[in-house]
Write an enzyme that holds these catalytic residues in place. Structure first.
Site, PDB file in Angstrom:
ATOM      1  N   HIS A 166      -9.950   1.488   4.706  1.00  0.00           N
ATOM      2  CA  HIS A 166      -8.652   1.674   5.358  1.00  0.00           C
ATOM      3  C   HIS A 166      -8.804   2.716   6.469  1.00  0.00           C
ATOM      4  O   HIS A 166      -9.568   3.675   6.335  1.00  0.00           O
ATOM      5  CB  HIS A 166      -7.596   2.124   4.332  1.00  0.00           C
ATOM      6  CG  HIS A 166      -6.225   2.139   4.919  1.00  0.00           C
ATOM      7  ND1 HIS A 166      -5.771   3.186   5.683  1.00  0.00           N
ATOM      8  CD2 HIS A 166      -5.238   1.208   4.910  1.00  0.00           C
ATOM      9  CE1 HIS A 166      -4.545   2.902   6.107  1.00  0.00           C
ATOM     10  NE2 HIS A 166      -4.197   1.708   5.649  1.00  0.00           N
ATOM     11  N   GLY A 207       2.249   2.485  10.984  1.00  0.00           N
ATOM     12  CA  GLY A 207       3.308   3.475  10.797  1.00  0.00           C
ATOM     13  C   GLY A 207       4.529   3.248  11.676  1.00  0.00           C
ATOM     14  O   GLY A 207       5.561   3.894  11.482  1.00  0.00           O
ATOM     15  N   GLU A 210      -6.119  -4.521  10.860  1.00  0.00           N
ATOM     16  CA  GLU A 210      -5.039  -3.559  11.102  1.00  0.00           C
ATOM     17  C   GLU A 210      -5.301  -2.803  12.396  1.00  0.00           C
ATOM     18  O   GLU A 210      -6.137  -1.899  12.422  1.00  0.00           O
ATOM     19  CB  GLU A 210      -4.966  -2.551   9.957  1.00  0.00           C
ATOM     20  CG  GLU A 210      -4.713  -3.180   8.612  1.00  0.00           C
ATOM     21  CD  GLU A 210      -4.190  -2.143   7.621  1.00  0.00           C
ATOM     22  OE1 GLU A 210      -2.970  -2.172   7.385  1.00  0.00           O
ATOM     23  OE2 GLU A 210      -4.957  -1.322   7.138  1.00  0.00           O
ATOM     24  N   ASN A 244       0.859  -1.190   0.000  1.00  0.00           N
ATOM     25  CA  ASN A 244       0.000   0.000   0.000  1.00  0.00           C
ATOM     26  C   ASN A 244       0.894   1.238   0.000  1.00  0.00           C
ATOM     27  O   ASN A 244       1.412   1.635   1.031  1.00  0.00           O
ATOM     28  CB  ASN A 244      -0.916  -0.029   1.242  1.00  0.00           C
ATOM     29  CG  ASN A 244      -1.779   1.220   1.347  1.00  0.00           C
ATOM     30  OD1 ASN A 244      -1.899   1.985   0.396  1.00  0.00           O
ATOM     31  ND2 ASN A 244      -2.380   1.425   2.511  1.00  0.00           N
ATOM     32  N   TRP A 245       1.043   1.816  -1.181  1.00  0.00           N
ATOM     33  CA  TRP A 245       1.947   2.968  -1.316  1.00  0.00           C
ATOM     34  C   TRP A 245       1.349   4.246  -0.724  1.00  0.00           C
ATOM     35  O   TRP A 245       2.028   5.259  -0.641  1.00  0.00           O
ATOM     36  CB  TRP A 245       2.289   3.203  -2.796  1.00  0.00           C
ATOM     37  CG  TRP A 245       3.233   2.204  -3.382  1.00  0.00           C
ATOM     38  CD1 TRP A 245       3.770   1.104  -2.774  1.00  0.00           C
ATOM     39  CD2 TRP A 245       3.777   2.225  -4.712  1.00  0.00           C
ATOM     40  NE1 TRP A 245       4.607   0.443  -3.644  1.00  0.00           N
ATOM     41  CE2 TRP A 245       4.619   1.114  -4.842  1.00  0.00           C
ATOM     42  CE3 TRP A 245       3.622   3.069  -5.817  1.00  0.00           C
ATOM     43  CZ2 TRP A 245       5.316   0.824  -6.028  1.00  0.00           C
ATOM     44  CZ3 TRP A 245       4.305   2.796  -6.998  1.00  0.00           C
ATOM     45  CH2 TRP A 245       5.145   1.678  -7.097  1.00  0.00           C
TER      46      TRP A 245
END
Ligand code: PGA
Length: 248
Positions: A95, A171, A165, A8-9
């Protein structure tokens, strides 16, 4: 079975030139692996050209988000029909960064159903923003699953991929423990079976948040997951190559 790995850019990199360079390195790294099926989720504006340049079979492509309507007055949005036209196979739905900017469970519900309707595999992202000792994360996840699967036809239940997630870990460099992921995977299957029946046993589950070259192996071995969703490490070419190599 092959492990699914999503790159996931997010909103990176800042030029198509860099995107092409990153794609070249990623492509090379994935070609030398045996057990990986890579799903590349670049920014929508880079997607079609990268897709069209790719002739191999190990990489498929995903949108990071899409609208549920087939077309119309929705400035700034991309439709699933347009995604299909660009030969996109997957779409990330819900997301946490989109939920943080207002996406609701009602929106994810419509998007999951719309993706399945055009033959694109939805990757439904779920996860709590905070974790306390009260076990509240289970009720958050349960509600996100209930909504996400609400409009899915029984025959399509096992086509939805669920990406768990824990938002508080995104991060960073430290994943949830594989043991806690294992527990969550059992809970996710059970919640879908309760809401939608036995087919829920067969869904694919991914883990995302702080997946790195150092922790990838343990998570795949002990986390009871079919794959991983990788954010910041996926845009760091040397680290992502090392991550793919660590899976093998
Ligand atoms: P991260 O992001 O790998 O940078 O934690 C994961 C995600 O947000 O999908």
């Amino acid at each position: 079975m092959k492990s699914l790995v999503v790159a996931n850019w997010k909103m990176n990199p800042s030029s198509f030139r860099e995107a092409k360079r990153l794609f070249e390195v990623t492509k090379k790294a994935v070609e030398s692996t045996q057990n990986i099926s890579l799903i590349l989720a670049p920014p929508a504006i880079f997607l079609r050209e990268l897709r069209d340049s790719y002739k191999g079979t190990k990489i498929s492509f995903a949108l990071q988000n899409a609208h549920w309507e087939a077309g119309g007055a929705h400035t700034g949005e991309v439709s699933l029909a347009q995604a299909r036209d660009a030969r996109v196979s997957y779409v990330l739905i819900g997301h946490s960064e989109r939920r943080a900017s207002g996406e609701s469970n009602g929106d994810t519900r419509r998007k999951v159903a719309a993706a399945l309707a055009v033959g694109i595999t939805p990757i439904l992202c779920i996860g709590e923003t905070k974790r306390t000792t009260s076990g509240q994360h289970f009720s958050v996840v349960k509600e996100q699953l209930r909504a996400g699967f609400a409009d899915v036809a029984p025959a399509h239940i096992s086509k939805v991929v669920v990406a768990y997630e824990p938002v508080w870990a995104i991060g960073g460099e430290q994943t949830l423990s594989p043991r806690d992921m294992h527990e969550m995977a059992i809970f996710i299957r059970k919640a879908i079976v309760e809401a939608r029946g036995e087919k829920g046993m067969n869904i694919k589950i991914m883990y995302g948040a702080a997946v790195t070259e150092s922790n990838v192996h343990a998570m795949l071995r002990d986390g009871d997951v079919d794959g991983l969703l990788v954010g910041h490490v996926s845009v760091d070419a040397p680290r992502f190559s090392a991550l793919l190599k660590a899976i093998g």
